[in-house]
Scaffold this motif. Sequence first.
Motif, PDB file in Angstrom:
ATOM      1  N   THR A  31       0.874  -0.956   0.441  1.00  0.00           N
ATOM      2  CA  THR A  31       0.263   0.527  -0.136  1.00  0.00           C
ATOM      3  C   THR A  31       0.691   1.406  -0.179  1.00  0.00           C
ATOM      4  OG1 THR A  31      -1.810  -1.192   1.228  1.00  0.00           O
ATOM      5  CG2 THR A  31      -1.784   1.297   1.472  1.00  0.00           C
ATOM      6  N   VAL A  32       1.523   1.147   1.378  1.00  0.00           N
ATOM      7  CA  VAL A  32       2.639   2.522   0.840  1.00  0.00           C
ATOM      8  C   VAL A  32       3.421   2.787  -0.141  1.00  0.00           C
ATOM      9  CG1 VAL A  32       4.655   3.982   1.503  1.00  0.00           C
ATOM     10  CG2 VAL A  32       2.808   2.468   4.237  1.00  0.00           C
ATOM     11  N   ALA A  34       3.224   1.664  -3.479  1.00  0.00           N
ATOM     12  CA  ALA A  34       1.682   2.181  -4.392  1.00  0.00           C
ATOM     13  C   ALA A  34       1.738   3.763  -4.413  1.00  0.00           C
ATOM     14  CB  ALA A  34       0.427   1.562  -4.668  1.00  0.00           C
ATOM     15  N   TYR A  35       0.916   4.392  -3.037  1.00  0.00           N
ATOM     16  CA  TYR A  35       1.050   5.592  -2.612  1.00  0.00           C
ATOM     17  C   TYR A  35       1.882   6.658  -2.725  1.00  0.00           C
ATOM     18  CZ  TYR A  35       0.852  10.342   0.637  1.00  0.00           C
ATOM     19  OH  TYR A  35       0.120  11.338   0.841  1.00  0.00           O
ATOM     20  N   VAL A  38       2.796   6.454  -6.383  1.00  0.00           N
ATOM     21  CA  VAL A  38       2.257   7.842  -7.507  1.00  0.00           C
ATOM     22  C   VAL A  38       2.321   9.361  -6.455  1.00  0.00           C
ATOM     23  CG1 VAL A  38      -0.111   8.598  -7.122  1.00  0.00           C
ATOM     24  CG2 VAL A  38       0.427   6.233  -7.330  1.00  0.00           C
ATOM     25  N   ARG A  45       3.632   8.241 -17.306  1.00  0.00           N
ATOM     26  CA  ARG A  45       2.004   7.865 -16.157  1.00  0.00           C
ATOM     27  C   ARG A  45       1.625   6.689 -16.920  1.00  0.00           C
ATOM     28  NH1 ARG A  45      -2.537  10.194 -19.750  1.00  0.00           N
ATOM     29  NH2 ARG A  45      -3.666   8.714 -18.627  1.00  0.00           N
ATOM     30  N   ILE A  48       3.490   4.425 -14.298  1.00  0.00           N
ATOM     31  CA  ILE A  48       3.060   4.460 -12.657  1.00  0.00           C
ATOM     32  C   ILE A  48       1.794   3.356 -13.304  1.00  0.00           C
ATOM     33  CG2 ILE A  48       1.776   5.439 -11.177  1.00  0.00           C
ATOM     34  CD1 ILE A  48       3.526   7.793 -12.193  1.00  0.00           C
ATOM     35  N   LEU A  49       0.643   3.697 -14.243  1.00  0.00           N
ATOM     36  CA  LEU A  49      -0.634   2.965 -13.655  1.00  0.00           C
ATOM     37  C   LEU A  49      -0.571   1.557 -14.022  1.00  0.00           C
ATOM     38  CD1 LEU A  49      -3.110   4.855 -16.068  1.00  0.00           C
ATOM     39  CD2 LEU A  49      -3.725   4.903 -13.905  1.00  0.00           C
ATOM     40  N   ILE A  52       1.117   0.762 -10.483  1.00  0.00           N
ATOM     41  CA  ILE A  52      -0.096   0.697  -9.275  1.00  0.00           C
ATOM     42  C   ILE A  52      -1.411  -0.253  -9.633  1.00  0.00           C
ATOM     43  CG2 ILE A  52       0.797   2.532  -8.063  1.00  0.00           C
ATOM     44  CD1 ILE A  52      -1.666   3.691  -9.791  1.00  0.00           C
ATOM     45  N   SER A  53      -0.898  -0.981 -10.734  1.00  0.00           N
ATOM     46  CA  SER A  53      -2.158  -2.412 -11.103  1.00  0.00           C
ATOM     47  C   SER A  53      -1.377  -4.207 -10.330  1.00  0.00           C
ATOM     48  CB  SER A  53      -2.146  -2.615 -12.335  1.00  0.00           C
ATOM     49  OG  SER A  53      -3.099  -1.016 -13.030  1.00  0.00           O
ATOM     50  N   ALA A  56      -1.655  -3.824  -6.595  1.00  0.00           N
ATOM     51  CA  ALA A  56      -2.588  -3.678  -5.999  1.00  0.00           C
ATOM     52  C   ALA A  56      -3.435  -5.244  -6.620  1.00  0.00           C
ATOM     53  CB  ALA A  56      -3.830  -3.251  -6.728  1.00  0.00           C
ATOM     54  N   LEU A  57      -3.060  -5.957  -7.598  1.00  0.00           N
ATOM     55  CA  LEU A  57      -3.446  -7.584  -7.872  1.00  0.00           C
ATOM     56  C   LEU A  57      -2.383  -8.726  -6.910  1.00  0.00           C
ATOM     57  CD1 LEU A  57      -5.055  -7.864  -9.982  1.00  0.00           C
ATOM     58  CD2 LEU A  57      -2.991  -8.710 -11.587  1.00  0.00           C
ATOM     59  N   GLN A  59      -1.531  -7.253  -3.934  1.00  0.00           N
ATOM     60  CA  GLN A  59      -1.955  -7.446  -2.911  1.00  0.00           C
ATOM     61  C   GLN A  59      -3.211  -7.818  -2.705  1.00  0.00           C
ATOM     62  OE1 GLN A  59      -1.917  -3.353  -0.830  1.00  0.00           O
ATOM     63  NE2 GLN A  59      -3.426  -3.898   0.668  1.00  0.00           N
ATOM     64  N   VAL A  94     -17.058  -6.766 -16.161  1.00  0.00           N
ATOM     65  CA  VAL A  94     -16.352  -5.401 -16.121  1.00  0.00           C
ATOM     66  C   VAL A  94     -15.408  -4.993 -17.133  1.00  0.00           C
ATOM     67  CG1 VAL A  94     -13.896  -3.876 -15.054  1.00  0.00           C
ATOM     68  CG2 VAL A  94     -15.723  -5.059 -13.561  1.00  0.00           C
ATOM     69  N   LEU A  98     -16.443  -2.186 -20.221  1.00  0.00           N
ATOM     70  CA  LEU A  98     -15.497  -0.925 -20.694  1.00  0.00           C
ATOM     71  C   LEU A  98     -14.934  -1.175 -22.194  1.00  0.00           C
ATOM     72  CD1 LEU A  98     -12.597  -1.522 -17.614  1.00  0.00           C
ATOM     73  CD2 LEU A  98     -13.813   0.545 -17.911  1.00  0.00           C
TER      74      LEU A  98
END
Lengths: 127, 205
Positions: A31-32, A34-35, A38, A45, A48-49, A52-53, A56-57, A59, A94, A98
């Motif tokens: 979490t930290v 990823a934070y 960003v 860009r 980074i995207l 962080i994806s 998240a996956l 985690q 999802v 999209l």
Amino acid sequence: MMKQNNTSGKAIKYDKTTTYLAGYIVSVFLTVAAYLIVTRHLGSRYFILAVISGLALFQFIVQVLFFLNLGREMRPRLKLLVFLGMLMIVIILVGGSLWIMSNLNYRMMQSKSAINNYMNQQSGNGF
Amino acid sequence: MTETDVLTRKDILKEERMQRDSTRIFGFWVYLMTDCVLFAGLFAVYAVLHNNTFGGPSAKSLFSLHLVLTETLILLTSSFICGLGIVAAHHHNKRLTIVAFLLTMMLGLAFVGLEFGDFYHLASIGDSWRRSAFLSAYFTLVGTHGLHICVGLLWMAVMMFRLLKGKLTQSNIRRLTMLGLFWHFLDVVWIFIFTIVYLMGAVRA
């Protein structure tokens, strides 16, 4: 008959404080990380995207294994089966939404001149 | 003597109860998975509408990442302590179970307080769900998660009442296990809210 209902059987016995601790530490770290990526703008860009994806996956997998204990299930792995079914529905829902909406955007939301151009062309064709 | 004679009646009853409990927990697991599909729908709506700000503020200008990181760490810690509470419950340590779940509850309340404080702040500066499609989707997604947290807190309060009044029975342990699953599940959903709504919203140009 009873045997078949044995979804998590003896796995009910939790003795895994260390598992929770490991899951917690890894989750906080991710979490930290990823934070910071960003807020400090570490990279372009898209980079980074993507990162962080990925975090998240990762985690997600850690928490499902360490907090929800999906890995410690006895056969037949019904929980896992339902989980995979859910994943499939979620991906279709999802991803499909999209896909359809971006397609609609592509067809409807182009610039005004492009739309006028297109309509002129169509009327020229006997539209 | 056959093998079944060696097992006492009590053993058999206990075994049957374990079976029944694990079946019930499996049923609760199935509910959680359907709840995931609900959240997936809301995520899809958010992903489709997040650019439709109708001249209003975008995610980048609206959210304070600092606050969101605090919320995330609070929720993560509460999930961890809740896990410890379940371990304590399975060791039949009633006092430790109560302490762990009370701590979880306090952290959960702090989370809800921060979140609804933030909602109130947004609404008071005119950026409520009526402002744009983006904000409608945002409030629906994050608000649904917050509502789940509130239900979890209510459930915890009920369980604490049961534990303070009575013993740590097998059925109470089963309920606590389900409650723990619910709480961990909400934490898992929050990973995606944190990443997709807040972090990706801040990255977007």
